[in-house]
Design a protein around this motif. Structure first.
Motif, PDB file in Angstrom:
ATOM      1  N   GLU A  95      58.140  47.996  25.523  1.00 32.72           N
ATOM      2  CA  GLU A  95      59.274  47.384  26.221  1.00 32.72           C
ATOM      3  C   GLU A  95      58.805  46.624  27.465  1.00 32.72           C
ATOM      4  O   GLU A  95      59.330  45.565  27.780  1.00 32.72           O
ATOM      5  N   ASP A  99      59.302  42.670  28.495  1.00 27.13           N
ATOM      6  CA  ASP A  99      60.299  42.571  29.542  1.00 27.13           C
ATOM      7  C   ASP A  99      60.578  41.116  29.910  1.00 27.13           C
ATOM      8  O   ASP A  99      59.702  40.416  30.405  1.00 27.13           O
ATOM      9  N   PRO A 100      61.802  40.633  29.653  1.00 27.71           N
ATOM     10  CA  PRO A 100      62.060  39.209  29.856  1.00 27.71           C
ATOM     11  C   PRO A 100      61.934  38.770  31.321  1.00 27.71           C
ATOM     12  O   PRO A 100      61.463  37.664  31.596  1.00 27.71           O
ATOM     13  N   MET A 101      62.340  39.658  32.249  1.00 26.43           N
ATOM     14  CA  MET A 101      62.257  39.285  33.667  1.00 26.43           C
ATOM     15  C   MET A 101      60.807  39.181  34.100  1.00 26.43           C
ATOM     16  O   MET A 101      60.405  38.261  34.798  1.00 26.43           O
ATOM     17  N   PRO A 361      66.930  42.213  16.563  1.00 23.13           N
ATOM     18  CA  PRO A 361      68.051  42.489  17.466  1.00 23.13           C
ATOM     19  C   PRO A 361      69.167  41.460  17.334  1.00 23.13           C
ATOM     20  O   PRO A 361      70.336  41.798  17.474  1.00 23.13           O
ATOM     21  N   SER A 362      68.801  40.230  17.029  1.00 23.12           N
ATOM     22  CA  SER A 362      69.843  39.211  17.049  1.00 23.12           C
ATOM     23  C   SER A 362      70.794  39.317  15.857  1.00 23.12           C
ATOM     24  O   SER A 362      71.859  38.736  15.866  1.00 23.12           O
ATOM     25  N   SER A 364      71.402  42.477  13.940  1.00 23.51           N
ATOM     26  CA  SER A 364      71.943  43.739  13.492  1.00 23.51           C
ATOM     27  C   SER A 364      72.503  44.518  14.658  1.00 23.51           C
ATOM     28  O   SER A 364      72.074  44.392  15.782  1.00 23.51           O
TER      29      SER A 364
ATOM     30  N   SER B  20      63.949  52.898  28.235  1.00 24.00           N
ATOM     31  CA  SER B  20      63.562  52.247  26.972  1.00 24.00           C
ATOM     32  C   SER B  20      64.760  52.162  26.043  1.00 24.00           C
ATOM     33  O   SER B  20      65.017  51.127  25.433  1.00 24.00           O
ATOM     34  N   LYS B  24      66.498  48.708  24.905  1.00 25.76           N
ATOM     35  CA  LYS B  24      66.459  48.427  23.477  1.00 25.76           C
ATOM     36  C   LYS B  24      67.860  48.206  22.932  1.00 25.76           C
ATOM     37  O   LYS B  24      68.110  47.280  22.161  1.00 25.76           O
ATOM     38  N   GLY B  27      69.253  44.983  24.087  1.00 24.48           N
ATOM     39  CA  GLY B  27      68.579  43.870  23.417  1.00 24.48           C
ATOM     40  C   GLY B  27      69.192  43.532  22.068  1.00 24.48           C
ATOM     41  O   GLY B  27      68.987  42.442  21.535  1.00 24.48           O
ATOM     42  N   ARG B  28      69.944  44.480  21.503  1.00 31.08           N
ATOM     43  CA  ARG B  28      70.548  44.206  20.201  1.00 31.08           C
ATOM     44  C   ARG B  28      71.771  43.304  20.324  1.00 31.08           C
ATOM     45  O   ARG B  28      72.279  42.819  19.331  1.00 31.08           O
ATOM     46  N   LYS B  45      68.261  43.989  30.851  1.00 25.50           N
ATOM     47  CA  LYS B  45      67.439  43.868  29.637  1.00 25.50           C
ATOM     48  C   LYS B  45      65.967  43.936  30.013  1.00 25.50           C
ATOM     49  O   LYS B  45      65.087  43.793  29.171  1.00 25.50           O
ATOM     50  N   SER B  46      65.702  44.100  31.302  1.00 19.84           N
ATOM     51  CA  SER B  46      64.334  44.213  31.801  1.00 19.84           C
ATOM     52  C   SER B  46      64.046  45.673  32.123  1.00 19.84           C
ATOM     53  O   SER B  46      64.675  46.270  32.983  1.00 19.84           O
ATOM     54  N   ILE B  47      63.081  46.247  31.424  1.00 16.66           N
ATOM     55  CA  ILE B  47      62.835  47.687  31.611  1.00 16.66           C
ATOM     56  C   ILE B  47      62.321  47.974  33.011  1.00 16.66           C
ATOM     57  O   ILE B  47      62.675  48.977  33.623  1.00 16.66           O
TER      58      ILE B  47
END
Lengths: 584, 91
Positions: A95, A99-101, A361-362, A364, B20, B24, B27-28, B45-47
């Motif tokens: 994760e 991490d996007p950030m 993820p996009s 389901s 986590s 997660k 993120g879905r 969305k950032s862990i």
């Protein structure tokens, strides 16, 4: 083997913990990653993109490594309750790497401050680490070493060349602590041993050292203070000891012992070179299962007779948002090319993406029961653009190679799916004429085994995936320790389904192999050959033992044993028969 | 955009494992997801962002979701908090 004479100022013994077996004697190298120097220069505007790509690639490689570690630790800790804990930690690493950030901030530092990738990573991570350091709770601070580890793995990935380039072949690496990816990098330089003062990500470092065959002793207090780079030391990864200032006599004795071990290993390797067959000469090609490019060099010495299962899931994550028509496949292409080189003129079976809905993820939302959910061929047929993308990529990439290329569809449960997938396959093939590629399916669901005769006319080959088959037939999740007593690949029901599949394939002249753990169990593997399975695919280190058992038995005996097993009523009876076969 | 207030129930707070799970799950969904706490607003969305909240048991957080599937997302995320991320019996 060797004896340590007491001598003033020499042969000083340090006790540590044995972490990976083996002996080493030679010059040491004091490795001090804390002294890692970050690039000081600023980059030019024109280099921004390049630095950002370096970071993206480091993130991806470290994530792949993490996945591999998760897999290796699962193999090594199967009966260990700790497995769940380390899996959770690896999940956390994954994760963080996504991490996007974090990623956005690193890219931003490169773009606006013109920092080189390694420094941008360092600084952005530092901010987060500092915030966690002031946090009150133990549970939060405990994760700091993990985050520091991820950071140094990313940075060392970027800097790997400069970092480890000084080490010469045969050197013993001595350090305060070492992380798994550093061990992988040292292994490439062919170091002969590892010594560490602390554990760090202990279990994973050990697993990696073991799987790479590098002797490793850890928790050797004060060792980095007491030897200097270039001095001789002795490492015993059986007893967990390190000897500094060894006498010449000791070094000689240890080297002698190493030579002796290598001789034994050569005898084994001779067996590697022998073809896999029964004592009466019936050939049963033993192939290898592959998942990552990094494995290719490691499996060569086992002389696999082809690649029976090439997993592509690792590259599914890389294809990113295929929904928007944005596909990338450079890594998958490279993996396919290198695998095709390894296969030579032998078989290369590529399995199409076998993922569950949780990987997407996009699309389901959470499934109650993912094992019985949207996965394998179901996803491929629902997402045709993805299926066509991968088929085209595989067929285009493998065209120039001389291997026997095969494409395999995962998780089929009925004939309709097979027909539908075949249609897509034929369509893509027709656009790239002149190269024969085989089409086949995985038999890993009971319905597919039972309907094998109906499926057979539409395929060139089948491969039985015993892990999933066992889970579905016996209604037992192999990852769930509460029901591990029910997950029995040797269960008579599994053998009967395999038998049904064998008969169907025989009748329709379709070739049949088995991949999965069952093929790696020497007794079971031999009986599978006796039942009529033509080839077996397994992880490489299992090949020698399976080969050994095959070469001790005649086909006639194995056929008889197979018939015997089909009459068994209990798992115990089967286990006993398998034990007898492999105990010869 | 919808907002809800929650209290961290599980004894050890939102440490690595719950974080986590939270990231997660978030993120879905397509919706953007932020958490407000003590005047800070972090991307949930950032862990690492979630961890730096250092949300311990009893902490009050405000969840903000924005997007087409915000309702479903909120429902699932609230359930996670409600169940203490399945870690209610942790010391």
């Amino acid at each position: 083997m060797y004896s340590i004479d007491k001598k003033a100022g020499q042969n000083t013994v340090y006790k540590g913990v044995a972490s990976a077996e083996g002996l080493a004697a030679g010059e040491c190298f004091i490795f001090n990653p804390q002294g890692m120097v970050l690039s000081q220069r600023l980059i030019d505007v024109s280099q921004v993109k390049e630095e950002q790509l370096k970071v993206a690639s480091a993130l991806r490689i470290v994530e792949l490594e993490t996945r591999k570690l998760a897999q290796l630790s699962a193999e090594h800790e199967e009966n260990n309750e700790k497995a769940g804990v380390s899996a959770a930690i690896l999940e956390f690493h994954k994760e963080v790497l996504r991490d996007p950030m974090l990623i956005a901030e690193i890219n931003e530092r490169i773009r606006t401050d013109f920092l080189p990738g390694d420094r941008a990573i360092f600084q952005v991570f530092r901010n987060y680490i500092q915030k966690l350091e002031v946090s009150g709770s133990r549970m939060f601070r405990e994760r700091i070493p993990d985050i520091v580890d991820i950071r140094s793995r990313l940075i060392s990935n970027i800097q790997q060349k400069e970092m480890i380039v000084q080490v010469e072949e045969g050197t013993i690496v001595v350090c305060k602590e070492i992380n798994p990816s550093e061990i992988i990098l040292f292994a490439r330089k062919k170091v002969s041993g590892l010594v560490a003062e602390r554990g760090g990500l202990t279990s994973h470092a050990s697993i990696i050292a073991k799987s790479l065959g590098i002797p490793f002793v850890l928790e050797v207090e004060g060792i980095t203070e007491n030897v200097k780079t270039g001095e001789n030391i002795v490492v015993d990864g059986y007893k967990g000891i390190v000897v500094t200032q060894p006498t010449d006599k000791l070094v000689e004795q240890v080297r002698e012992a190493i030579t002796q071990q290598e001789k034994t290993r050569k005898v084994e390797q001779k067996l590697h070179a022998e073809p896999a067959m029964t004592s009466c000469g019936h050939r049963v090609p033993l192939m290898v299962n592959l998942e990552l490019e990094a494995e290719i060099d490691r499996v060569k010495r086992f002389n696999p007779e082809g690649i029976g299962l090439l997993r592509t899931e690792a590259f599914f994550l890389d294809t990113g948002e295929f929904e928007n028509g944005r596909f990338e496949g450079h890594d998958q292409v490279r993996f396919l090319q290198r695998s095709a080189e390894l296969a030579g003129d032998k078989e290369l079976t590529v399995r199409l993406y076998d993922v569950g809905g949780d990987k997407m993820p996009s699309f389901s939302s959470r499934e109650e029961n993912p094992a019985l959910g949207w996965r394998g061929v179901r996803i491929l047929l629902d997402k045709r653009s993805l299926l066509r993308f991968q088929l085209e990529l595989i067929i285009k990439t493998l065209r120039p190679f001389s291997c026997r290329a095969k494409v395999m569809v995962p998780m089929v449960t009925n004939v309709e799916e097979v027909i539908e997938a075949r249609k897509e396959f034929d369509e893509v093939c027709s656009r790239f004429p002149g190269r024969k590629i085989d089409f086949g399916v995985m038999i890993e669901v009971p319905s597919a085994a039972l309907m094998a005769a109906e499926i057979a006319p539409y395929v060139d080959f089948m491969s039985i995936g015993t892990n999933d088959l066992t889970q579905y037939v016996l209604a037992a999740d192999r990852g769930n320790s509460a029901v591990s007593g029910y997950y029995k690949p040797a269960h008579p029901a599994i053998w009967r389904l395999i038998h049904i599949t064998v008969e169907a394939c025989r009748k329709h002249n379709v070739s049949l192999s088995v991949c999965g753990e069952m093929a790696a169990n020497p007794g079971a593997a031999a009986v599978l050959a006796g039942m009529g399975v033509e080839s077996l695919s397994m992880s490489a280190p299992n090949i020698p033992q399976v080969k050994k058992v095959l070469r001790l038995n005649t086909l006639a005996l194995l056929e008889k044993t197979a018939l015997h097993i089909l009459k068994c009523g209990t798992v115990n009876e089967v286990d006993q028969i398998l034990k007898d076969i492999s105990a010869k | 955009m919808i907002k809800r207030s929650v209290v961290v129930k599980n004894p050890s707070g939102i440490h690595a494992r719950p974080a986590s799970i939270l990231v997660k799950t978030a993120g879905r969904f397509k919706s953007e997801f932020f958490i407000h706490s003590h005047g800070y607003r972090i991307n949930a969305k950032s862990i690492l962002g979630v961890l730096t909240l250092a949300a311990e048991q009893g902490a009050r957080l405000e969840l903000e979701l924005d997007g087409e599937d915000e309702k479903d997302a909120m429902e699932e995320i609230l359930t996670l908090f409600e169940d203490g991320f399945g870690m209610m019996d942790e010391e």
